[in-house]
Design a protein around this motif. Structure first.
Motif, short mmCIF file in Angstrom:
data_model
loop_
_atom_site.label_atom_id
_atom_site.label_comp_id
_atom_site.label_asym_id
_atom_site.label_seq_id
_atom_site.Cartn_x
_atom_site.Cartn_y
_atom_site.Cartn_z
N LYS A 13 0.83 -1.21 0.00
CA LYS A 13 0.00 0.00 0.00
C LYS A 13 0.87 1.26 0.00
O LYS A 13 1.93 1.28 0.61
CB LYS A 13 -0.92 0.01 1.23
N THR A 14 0.40 2.28 -0.69
CA THR A 14 1.09 3.57 -0.69
C THR A 14 0.14 4.62 -0.10
O THR A 14 -1.08 4.47 -0.15
CB THR A 14 1.52 3.98 -2.10
N PHE A 15 0.73 5.68 0.43
CA PHE A 15 -0.06 6.70 1.11
C PHE A 15 0.39 8.09 0.70
O PHE A 15 1.57 8.33 0.44
CB PHE A 15 0.08 6.55 2.63
N LYS A 16 -0.57 8.99 0.62
CA LYS A 16 -0.26 10.40 0.36
C LYS A 16 0.07 11.08 1.68
O LYS A 16 -0.72 11.01 2.63
CB LYS A 16 -1.44 11.09 -0.32
N THR A 17 1.23 11.72 1.74
CA THR A 17 1.66 12.36 2.98
C THR A 17 2.04 13.82 2.75
O THR A 17 2.27 14.24 1.62
CB THR A 17 2.88 11.62 3.58
N PHE A 18 2.09 14.56 3.83
CA PHE A 18 2.57 15.94 3.78
C PHE A 18 4.10 15.92 3.81
O PHE A 18 4.71 15.31 4.69
CB PHE A 18 2.05 16.74 4.97
N ASP A 19 4.70 16.62 2.87
CA ASP A 19 6.15 16.66 2.78
C ASP A 19 6.67 17.86 3.59
O ASP A 19 7.16 18.85 3.04
CB ASP A 19 6.57 16.77 1.31
N PHE A 20 6.58 17.74 4.91
CA PHE A 20 6.96 18.84 5.79
C PHE A 20 8.48 19.01 5.82
O PHE A 20 9.25 18.10 5.49
CB PHE A 20 6.46 18.59 7.21
N ASP A 21 8.89 20.19 6.29
CA ASP A 21 10.32 20.45 6.50
C ASP A 21 10.50 21.28 7.76
O ASP A 21 9.52 21.67 8.41
CB ASP A 21 10.94 21.15 5.27
N GLY A 22 11.73 21.53 8.12
CA GLY A 22 12.03 22.40 9.25
C GLY A 22 11.45 21.92 10.57
O GLY A 22 11.39 20.72 10.85
N ILE A 23 10.99 22.86 11.38
CA ILE A 23 10.46 22.51 12.70
C ILE A 23 9.17 21.71 12.60
O ILE A 23 8.84 20.94 13.50
CB ILE A 23 10.23 23.77 13.57
N TRP A 24 8.42 21.89 11.50
CA TRP A 24 7.19 21.11 11.32
C TRP A 24 7.53 19.65 11.09
O TRP A 24 6.84 18.76 11.61
CB TRP A 24 6.39 21.68 10.15
N LEU A 25 8.58 19.38 10.34
CA LEU A 25 9.03 18.00 10.14
C LEU A 25 9.53 17.41 11.45
O LEU A 25 9.25 16.26 11.79
CB LEU A 25 10.13 17.96 9.08
N GLY A 29 6.55 15.23 11.74
CA GLY A 29 6.98 14.20 10.79
C GLY A 29 6.37 14.45 9.42
O GLY A 29 6.19 15.59 9.00
N ASN A 30 6.04 13.39 8.71
CA ASN A 30 5.35 13.48 7.42
C ASN A 30 4.02 12.75 7.53
O ASN A 30 3.85 11.63 7.05
CB ASN A 30 6.20 12.85 6.30
N PRO A 31 3.04 13.39 8.19
CA PRO A 31 1.76 12.70 8.44
C PRO A 31 0.99 12.41 7.16
O PRO A 31 1.10 13.12 6.16
CB PRO A 31 1.00 13.68 9.33
N GLU A 32 0.22 11.34 7.22
CA GLU A 32 -0.65 10.99 6.10
C GLU A 32 -1.74 12.03 5.93
O GLU A 32 -2.28 12.56 6.90
CB GLU A 32 -1.28 9.61 6.34
N LYS A 33 -2.06 12.34 4.70
CA LYS A 33 -3.15 13.27 4.42
C LYS A 33 -4.48 12.59 4.73
O LYS A 33 -4.64 11.39 4.55
CB LYS A 33 -3.11 13.73 2.96
N GLY A 34 -5.45 13.39 5.17
CA GLY A 34 -6.73 12.84 5.60
C GLY A 34 -6.73 12.62 7.09
O GLY A 34 -5.74 12.85 7.79
N GLY A 35 -7.87 12.18 7.61
CA GLY A 35 -7.96 11.93 9.04
C GLY A 35 -8.22 13.20 9.84
O GLY A 35 -8.47 14.28 9.28
N CYS A 186 3.24 10.84 15.66
CA CYS A 186 4.22 11.76 15.09
C CYS A 186 5.42 11.83 16.05
O CYS A 186 5.32 11.35 17.18
CB CYS A 186 3.61 13.14 14.88
N PRO A 187 6.53 12.43 15.63
CA PRO A 187 7.68 12.53 16.54
C PRO A 187 7.36 13.26 17.83
O PRO A 187 7.86 12.91 18.90
CB PRO A 187 8.73 13.28 15.70
#
Length: 210
Positions: A13-25, A29-35, A186-187
């Motif tokens: 399975k593959t998932f669409k995630t947010f490609d965060f960076d910096g302090i948000w990452l 982390g890179n949470p899944e979209k949705g939910g 998440c972290p």
């Protein structure tokens, strides 16, 4: 009836995630979209300010709808948006006053619907989200990230619906003393909403800031 899958199918399975960076990452982390996500805390601690900063950041990835159901888009909300350094030319964030859930559904059913929706806050929607309506909204729009703001009572979200929201949330953000305490799938970590006020409230322990 739910259908069982194999381990192989799970791993494929593959998932669409947010490609965060910096302090948000670092914290989310890179949470899944949705939910569902939740932001909660006592009044005047920085919930809306933090939510607006998050909305601005998420607009880099998706169209965002921010429903200011409690405060409306009045002068104080305008000032909050200015403090959050909103770009007046950003076309990816739309703002709404209180809007009934049925009308929100109509917007989410449109072809170019927002993929991130902030509900500020869940207390205003308490009656509309009772008796299974909250779960139904989640399941009907699995690809839409819904972020609910909630008041706090005894360190927990206020109202039964808000408590359910926290239980089902991928990301949990508690605001205290202008500081966001992040947990969930998440972290985790802490982010300052307002550096000066956060340091006065918490001392010198908190290092990350927006």
């Amino acid at each position: 009836m739910a259908r069982a899958i194999s381990i192989k199918t799970l791993f494929e399975k593959t998932f669409k995630t947010f490609d965060f960076d910096g302090i948000w990452l670092d914290t989310l982390g890179n949470p899944e979209k949705g939910g569902v996500w939740i932001i909660y805390g006592n009044e005047k601690n920085g919930k809306t300010f933090f939510a607006l900063k998050l909305a601005e950041y998420l607009s880099k990835f998706e169209n965002v709808l921010y429903i200011s159901a409690e405060e409306s888009t009045r002068k104080t909300f305008q000032e909050s948006c200015r403090r959050a350094n909103f770009d007046a030319k950003n076309p990816k964030i739309k703002l709404l006053d209180y809007t009934e859930i049925d009308e929100v559904r109509q917007k989410l059913n449109k072809r170019q619907s927002p993929r991130v929706v902030f509900f500020d806050n869940i207390t205003v929607y308490n009656d509309e989200l009772k008796n299974g309506a909250f779960r139904k909204l989640m399941t009907d729009y699995p690809n839409t990230t819904m972020i609910f703001l909630a008041h706090e009572e005894k360190n927990e979200p206020y109202t039964a619906t808000a408590k359910l929201c926290k239980k089902l949330s991928e990301i949990i953000i508690r605001i205290e003393g202008m500081t966001a305490i992040i947990s969930g799938r998440c972290p985790g970590g802490t982010l300052m909403c307002d550096e000066e006020k956060a340091m006065l409230y918490h001392g010198s322990q908190i290092k990350n800031k927006q």
